[in-house]
Design an enzyme around this catalytic site. Structure first.
Site, PDB file in Angstrom:
ATOM      1  N   GLY A 281      85.781-103.035  -4.657  1.00 30.21           N
ATOM      2  CA  GLY A 281      84.404-102.661  -4.357  1.00 30.21           C
ATOM      3  C   GLY A 281      84.374-102.089  -2.965  1.00 30.21           C
TER       4      GLY A 281
ATOM      5  CB  SER B  28      90.157-101.348  -4.923  1.00 27.37           C
ATOM      6  OG  SER B  28      89.438-100.376  -4.226  1.00 27.37           O
ATOM      7  CB  ALA B  29      87.837-104.020  -1.559  1.00 31.08           C
TER       8      ALA B  29
ATOM      9  CG  HIS C 143      91.339 -96.032  -4.673  1.00 32.11           C
ATOM     10  ND1 HIS C 143      91.076 -96.087  -6.025  1.00 32.11           N
ATOM     11  CD2 HIS C 143      90.830 -97.175  -4.152  1.00 32.11           C
ATOM     12  CE1 HIS C 143      90.415 -97.210  -6.302  1.00 32.11           C
ATOM     13  NE2 HIS C 143      90.269 -97.894  -5.178  1.00 32.11           N
TER      14      HIS C 143
ATOM     15  CD  GLU D  55      92.564 -93.958  -8.603  1.00 28.90           C
ATOM     16  OE1 GLU D  55      92.589 -93.352  -9.685  1.00 28.90           O
ATOM     17  OE2 GLU D  55      91.523 -94.173  -7.953  1.00 28.90           O
TER      18      GLU D  55
END
Length: 234
Positions: free
Chosen positions: A91, A123-124, A160, A195
């Site tokens: 997020g 991700s985060a 990413h 990714e």
């Protein structure tokens, strides 16, 4: 003993939410002898969905009924210190780190993973496992107490990662942004994860898994390609 699985993203191409990650996560949990353990989920990066919604989405996507969000516990620190598997969703990285500082959970989370809890992030959730969040791609929608993160992996992470400039985009490329960071912080190293790929970290070695190699950037701006299914000291 460190056991980390740091995924670049929750999706890869058009495979659907966490679909590509299921095998990686299952294999990781088997290696950690934690396949049937309860999984403590930290949903704080999810800005556009509430904690209940985020928990439900992850449970359904991974087909894991043993995932329990931290917001269901009365004592968050105690939940972390008892957890054997910790899952940190993606997020907004600034929101995630801000909440961990606000609830005074950052140090106990780092402590528990260093003691042997398995850590999975995407991700985060991968960003905060590194030294700081200074190489996140996210918009700083909130100011955390510090940019310093868990420092479980003692280098910078850029999830990413996309090489080169997107057609029609006139701003800086990802490489140019990372070069700016290295000019300002010449002693640091950055692991740029495309990714569909992930870092599998065990003790002092990192293995590259997934669909694409990972790039390690150092000052002056130079890159080393870390090939799939290979282990490297870090």
């Amino acid at each position: 003993m460190l056991n980390l699985l740091l995924l670049s993203s929750s999706s890869y191409q058009d495979t659907g939410y966490l679909t590509h990650a299921k095998t990686y996560i299952q294999d990781f949990l088997k290696e950690c002898d934690s396949l049937n353990e309860e999984i403590l989920f930290i949903p704080y990066a999810g800005v556009r969905r509430n904690n209940d919604e985020y928990e439900k989405k992850v449970k359904e996507s991974l087909n894991q009924e043993n995932i329990v969000s931290i917001h269901r516990y009365n004592h968050s620190k105690e939940a972390i210190l008892k957890a054997k598997v910790i899952l940190v969703g993606g997020g907004n990285t600034f929101m995630l780190l801000s909440k961990l500082y606000e609830y005074d959970l950052l140090d106990c989370l780092a402590q528990r993973v260093k003691e042997g809890a398995c850590y999975i992030g995407w991700s985060a959730g991968s960003n905060i496992a590194g030294k700081s969040i200074k190489t996140t791609n996210d918009m700083p929608i909130i100011m955390p107490k510090s940019f310093n993160a868990l420092n479980l992996f003692p280098h910078q992470i850029n999830p990413h990662f996309i090489s080169g400039k997107i057609q029609g985009h006139n701003g800086e490329s990802r490489e140019e942004r990372l070069e700016e960071f290295l000019i300002a912080n010449p002693q640091e190293k950055i692991y740029a994860i495309p990714e569909g790929s992930a870092l599998r970290i065990k003790d002092n070695k990192v293995k590259i898994i997934g669909h694409n190699p990972v790039l390690k950037f150092e000052h002056p701006m130079k890159s080393t390609t870390l090939e799939l299914n290979q282990e490297y000291p870090y």
